[in-house]
Design a protein around this motif. Structure first.
Motif, mmCIF file in Angstrom:
data_model
loop_
_atom_site.group_PDB
_atom_site.id
_atom_site.type_symbol
_atom_site.label_atom_id
_atom_site.label_comp_id
_atom_site.label_asym_id
_atom_site.label_seq_id
_atom_site.Cartn_x
_atom_site.Cartn_y
_atom_site.Cartn_z
ATOM 1 N N HIS A 174 0.843 -1.198 0.000
ATOM 2 C CA HIS A 174 0.000 0.000 0.000
ATOM 3 C C HIS A 174 0.882 1.255 0.000
ATOM 4 O O HIS A 174 0.650 2.200 -0.763
ATOM 5 C CB HIS A 174 -0.902 -0.017 1.236
ATOM 6 N N LEU A 175 1.895 1.243 0.848
ATOM 7 C CA LEU A 175 2.832 2.364 0.915
ATOM 8 C C LEU A 175 3.481 2.606 -0.445
ATOM 9 O O LEU A 175 3.600 3.752 -0.902
ATOM 10 C CB LEU A 175 3.904 2.080 1.965
ATOM 11 N N SER A 176 3.891 1.536 -1.111
ATOM 12 C CA SER A 176 4.599 1.654 -2.391
ATOM 13 C C SER A 176 3.702 2.210 -3.485
ATOM 14 O O SER A 176 4.115 3.084 -4.261
ATOM 15 C CB SER A 176 5.142 0.283 -2.805
ATOM 16 N N ALA A 177 2.467 1.713 -3.556
ATOM 17 C CA ALA A 177 1.547 2.189 -4.587
ATOM 18 C C ALA A 177 1.218 3.670 -4.390
ATOM 19 O O ALA A 177 1.200 4.455 -5.356
ATOM 20 C CB ALA A 177 0.271 1.352 -4.570
ATOM 21 N N THR A 178 0.980 4.050 -3.150
ATOM 22 C CA THR A 178 0.653 5.448 -2.881
ATOM 23 C C THR A 178 1.857 6.345 -3.123
ATOM 24 O O THR A 178 1.728 7.455 -3.651
ATOM 25 C CB THR A 178 0.149 5.609 -1.436
ATOM 26 N N THR A 179 3.040 5.867 -2.755
ATOM 27 C CA THR A 179 4.258 6.636 -3.013
ATOM 28 C C THR A 179 4.435 6.861 -4.512
ATOM 29 O O THR A 179 4.781 7.973 -4.947
ATOM 30 C CB THR A 179 5.493 5.904 -2.452
ATOM 31 N N GLU A 180 4.186 5.829 -5.309
ATOM 32 C CA GLU A 180 4.300 5.998 -6.760
ATOM 33 C C GLU A 180 3.298 7.029 -7.263
ATOM 34 O O GLU A 180 3.611 7.830 -8.157
ATOM 35 C CB GLU A 180 4.080 4.664 -7.476
ATOM 36 N N GLY A 181 2.084 7.020 -6.683
ATOM 37 C CA GLY A 181 1.080 8.003 -7.082
ATOM 38 C C GLY A 181 1.523 9.427 -6.818
ATOM 39 O O GLY A 181 1.253 10.340 -7.611
ATOM 40 N N TYR A 182 2.222 9.642 -5.708
ATOM 41 C CA TYR A 182 2.704 10.983 -5.381
ATOM 42 C C TYR A 182 4.002 11.308 -6.108
ATOM 43 O O TYR A 182 4.317 12.481 -6.334
ATOM 44 C CB TYR A 182 2.916 11.121 -3.863
ATOM 45 N N TYR A 183 4.724 10.287 -6.482
ATOM 46 C CA TYR A 183 6.025 10.517 -7.121
ATOM 47 C C TYR A 183 5.898 10.901 -8.590
ATOM 48 O O TYR A 183 6.579 11.799 -9.071
ATOM 49 C CB TYR A 183 6.884 9.260 -6.997
ATOM 50 N N LYS A 184 5.031 10.221 -9.305
ATOM 51 C CA LYS A 184 4.934 10.443 -10.741
ATOM 52 C C LYS A 184 3.667 11.217 -11.075
ATOM 53 O O LYS A 184 2.762 11.346 -10.264
ATOM 54 C CB LYS A 184 4.954 9.109 -11.494
ATOM 55 N N SER A 185 3.603 11.705 -12.275
ATOM 56 C CA SER A 185 2.414 12.415 -12.729
ATOM 57 C C SER A 185 1.316 11.399 -13.042
ATOM 58 O O SER A 185 1.463 10.563 -13.917
ATOM 59 C CB SER A 185 2.727 13.242 -13.980
ATOM 60 N N ALA A 186 0.232 11.471 -12.296
ATOM 61 C CA ALA A 186 -0.889 10.571 -12.521
ATOM 62 C C ALA A 186 -2.007 11.323 -13.238
ATOM 63 O O ALA A 186 -2.010 12.555 -13.278
ATOM 64 C CB ALA A 186 -1.391 10.014 -11.191
ATOM 65 N N ILE A 187 -2.957 10.577 -13.776
ATOM 66 C CA ILE A 187 -4.046 11.244 -14.493
ATOM 67 C C ILE A 187 -5.137 11.720 -13.544
ATOM 68 O O ILE A 187 -6.079 12.366 -13.970
ATOM 69 C CB ILE A 187 -4.653 10.308 -15.558
ATOM 70 N N VAL A 188 -5.002 11.380 -12.284
ATOM 71 C CA VAL A 188 -5.933 11.855 -11.270
ATOM 72 C C VAL A 188 -5.140 12.653 -10.240
ATOM 73 O O VAL A 188 -3.920 12.513 -10.147
ATOM 74 C CB VAL A 188 -6.658 10.676 -10.579
ATOM 75 N N PRO A 189 -5.808 13.501 -9.454
ATOM 76 C CA PRO A 189 -5.089 14.195 -8.379
ATOM 77 C C PRO A 189 -4.367 13.191 -7.485
ATOM 78 O O PRO A 189 -4.886 12.113 -7.199
ATOM 79 C CB PRO A 189 -6.220 14.917 -7.628
ATOM 80 N N LYS A 190 -3.191 13.534 -7.034
ATOM 81 C CA LYS A 190 -2.347 12.582 -6.316
ATOM 82 C C LYS A 190 -3.018 11.997 -5.076
ATOM 83 O O LYS A 190 -2.831 10.822 -4.754
ATOM 84 C CB LYS A 190 -1.019 13.253 -5.947
ATOM 85 N N PHE A 191 -3.793 12.815 -4.374
ATOM 86 C CA PHE A 191 -4.385 12.312 -3.135
ATOM 87 C C PHE A 191 -5.385 11.184 -3.369
ATOM 88 O O PHE A 191 -5.677 10.414 -2.456
ATOM 89 C CB PHE A 191 -5.037 13.449 -2.330
ATOM 90 N N TRP A 192 -5.884 11.050 -4.612
ATOM 91 C CA TRP A 192 -6.822 9.959 -4.897
ATOM 92 C C TRP A 192 -6.131 8.602 -4.873
ATOM 93 O O TRP A 192 -6.777 7.570 -4.718
ATOM 94 C CB TRP A 192 -7.510 10.166 -6.246
ATOM 95 N N THR A 193 -4.805 8.582 -5.027
ATOM 96 C CA THR A 193 -4.082 7.308 -4.935
ATOM 97 C C THR A 193 -3.778 6.960 -3.481
ATOM 98 O O THR A 193 -3.261 5.872 -3.205
ATOM 99 C CB THR A 193 -2.754 7.357 -5.717
ATOM 100 N N GLY A 194 -4.092 7.868 -2.574
ATOM 101 C CA GLY A 194 -3.819 7.638 -1.160
ATOM 102 C C GLY A 194 -5.025 7.906 -0.295
ATOM 103 O O GLY A 194 -6.061 7.264 -0.421
#
Length: 217
Positions: free
Chosen positions: A103-123
């Motif tokens: 869970h930590l790794s997936a959310t970190t990737e969401g905040y690290y790279k440019s996602a198509i959704v706002p970053k907080f949605w991955t966390g």
């Protein structure tokens, strides 16, 4: 963190073998490592849509190399920390907080790279929305909204409906930690260990104040 360092080692080798003239930087290594860490648990169509495709060629490469060189199967050695099966192991940090490493790794990737959704949605945003939906779906039970919320949000046990909390205590720790860890990875200029060093630095120096990162986010 030894698991992360193993993947970093093979990520560097993979990039060098793919193109010996290529410039290897911390960003390329970090993406491969975060991909691999979420592969076993966060690789569904929803996560591919959110974070992009995982480099399956790298997954095949590093798991094969690890088995050849160490005589061990990576998924058997570390799968309990990265999968979502009933035997998944949680980690405990210096503050006795509980960490779901995948869970930590997936959310970190969401905040690290440019996602198509706002970053907080991955966390925390996605977890909170899921928890809110769970509360609403149980409104017909003989419980107040606060009772349902207390059972669902930050709970570490199954609720009376038999389901695990979609925003449990471990999730609240991981979602906060990922915000700062991603920031530390971005600042790294060491391509050999960008993720493991960021994790070590975070849990040594920053995790005691983790919840302030929700406010800053």
């Amino acid at each position: 963190n030894s698991c992360v360092k193993i993947i970093e080692k093979y990520a560097v080798q993979y990039l060098k073998e793919a193109n010996e003239n290529a410039i290897i930087n911390a960003d390329k290594v970090a993406i491969l490592v975060l991909n691999a860490l979420r592969y076993y648990k966060y690789n569904s169509g929803q996560w591919k849509f959110t974070l992009g495709e995982i480099d399956v060629n790298f997954m095949e490469y590093f798991t094969r190399k690890y088995q050849e060189e160490e005589g061990k199967i990576f998924s058997l050695e570390y799968g309990h920390y990265l999968s979502d099966d009933d035997d998944m192991y949680l980690l405990v940090d210096n503050n006795n907080s509980v960490i779901d490493f995948a869970h930590l790794s997936a959310t970190t990737e969401g905040y690290y790279k440019s996602a198509i959704v706002p970053k907080f949605w991955t966390g925390w945003g996605g977890d909170l929305a899921t928890a809110m939906a769970r509360v609403q779906s149980r409104r017909n039970e003989n419980k107040s909204i606060n009772e349902l919320a207390n059972e669902i949000v930050c709970s570490g046990v199954k609720g009376t409906d038999g389901h695990q909390s979609p925003f449990n205590y471990s999730d609240t720790c991981c979602d906060a930690d990922a915000i700062k860890i991603a920031e530390l990875i971005k600042k790294s200029d060491d391509y050999t260990n960008p993720v493991s060093k960021a994790i070590e630095t975070y849990y040594c120096e920053y995790s005691q104040n983790r919840y302030k990162y929700y406010i800053e986010d």
